[in-house]
Design a protein around this motif. Structure first.
Motif, short mmCIF file in Angstrom:
data_model
loop_
_atom_site.label_atom_id
_atom_site.label_comp_id
_atom_site.label_asym_id
_atom_site.label_seq_id
_atom_site.Cartn_x
_atom_site.Cartn_y
_atom_site.Cartn_z
N CYS A 140 -6.10 -7.07 -3.09
CA CYS A 140 -5.86 -6.65 -4.42
C CYS A 140 -6.81 -5.16 -4.38
O CYS A 140 -7.60 -5.02 -3.60
CB CYS A 140 -6.65 -7.71 -5.22
SG CYS A 140 -5.90 -9.12 -5.50
N ALA A 176 -1.49 -5.42 -5.83
CA ALA A 176 -1.60 -6.52 -5.36
C ALA A 176 -0.51 -7.07 -4.40
O ALA A 176 0.60 -6.66 -4.41
CB ALA A 176 -2.30 -7.73 -6.23
N CYS A 233 -0.13 -10.14 -3.32
CA CYS A 233 -0.23 -11.62 -3.67
C CYS A 233 1.22 -11.92 -4.24
O CYS A 233 1.64 -11.25 -4.87
CB CYS A 233 -1.20 -12.47 -4.41
SG CYS A 233 -1.22 -11.44 -6.27
N ASP A 283 2.32 -13.88 -6.75
CA ASP A 283 2.38 -14.13 -8.17
C ASP A 283 1.95 -12.74 -9.08
O ASP A 283 2.59 -12.72 -10.20
CB ASP A 283 1.69 -15.39 -8.58
CG ASP A 283 0.04 -15.34 -8.66
OD1 ASP A 283 -0.27 -14.29 -8.36
OD2 ASP A 283 -0.40 -16.57 -8.85
N LYS A 284 1.38 -11.70 -8.55
CA LYS A 284 0.94 -10.77 -9.27
C LYS A 284 0.18 -11.02 -10.64
O LYS A 284 0.14 -10.00 -11.49
CB LYS A 284 1.92 -9.56 -9.52
CG LYS A 284 2.67 -9.23 -7.96
CD LYS A 284 1.99 -8.23 -7.53
CE LYS A 284 2.77 -7.63 -6.32
NZ LYS A 284 3.25 -8.54 -5.30
N LEU A 285 -0.51 -12.20 -10.61
CA LEU A 285 -1.03 -12.33 -11.93
C LEU A 285 -2.39 -11.56 -12.25
O LEU A 285 -2.80 -11.24 -13.30
CB LEU A 285 -1.36 -13.93 -12.10
CG LEU A 285 -0.13 -14.91 -12.34
CD1 LEU A 285 -0.68 -16.33 -12.33
CD2 LEU A 285 0.23 -14.51 -13.72
N CYS A 286 -2.98 -11.21 -11.16
CA CYS A 286 -4.19 -10.46 -11.24
C CYS A 286 -3.91 -9.26 -11.71
O CYS A 286 -4.66 -8.65 -12.50
CB CYS A 286 -4.79 -10.43 -9.86
SG CYS A 286 -3.74 -10.05 -8.56
N CYS A 293 -7.61 -13.80 -8.70
CA CYS A 293 -6.49 -13.63 -8.04
C CYS A 293 -6.31 -15.11 -7.31
O CYS A 293 -7.00 -15.26 -6.15
CB CYS A 293 -6.27 -12.66 -7.07
SG CYS A 293 -4.85 -12.78 -5.97
ZN LIG Z 1 -3.03 -11.66 -7.32
#
Ligand SMILES: [Zn+2]
Length: 128
Positions: free
Chosen positions: A67, A81, A83, A85-88, A103
């Motif tokens: 991240c 990021a 990751c 899902d990219k929710l962060c 994350c």
């Molecule tokens: Zn993330």
């Protein structure tokens, strides 16, 4: 036994040096009143950054995900990021004590701590 004494002295000296570094940062700029950004990766604290200094840091998380944490004008945001899902990245930027960005895939937690509040209560606890 003397060798262990030596290691202990080195340990204490380096801990004191780190303590001094963190404290001298506070004297240089009290704009953010000592607020810090704690960054945990897989429940291990990997970085503590002053909230009042604009910077960016790539945090290595679980599973090789990273991240990119940005601190700008007292606000913390994840701008990139790797990751899945990219929710962060989608989470809103944080600026207040106790706010977090998480994350989950990378197991990275970014938390703001306003040390002014905690510091005062710590002192109360000691004096009473
Ligand atoms: Zn993330």
């Amino acid at each position: 036994m003397k060798r262990w004494d030596f290691y202990l002295i080195i340990l204490v000296l380096s801990a004191a040096g780190i303590w001094y570094l963190f404290n001298s940062h506070d004297f240089n700029g009290d704009r953010g009143k000592g607020a810090r950004v704690h960054i945990y990766s897989d429940s291990v604290e990997t970085a503590v950054l002053p909230l009042d200094r604009d910077t960016s840091l790539t945090v290595n998380g679980y599973g090789g995900y990273t991240c990119l944490v940005n601190i700008t004008s007292g606000r913390v945001n994840v701008t990139e990021a790797t990751c899945p899902d990219k929710l962060c990245v989608r989470q809103k930027s944080i600026s207040k004590n106790g706010e977090t960005i998480v994350c989950l895939p990378a197991r990275i937690v970014i938390e703001i701590e306003t040390s002014a509040e905690r510091g005062l209560s710590d002192y109360d606890g000691i004096s009473e």
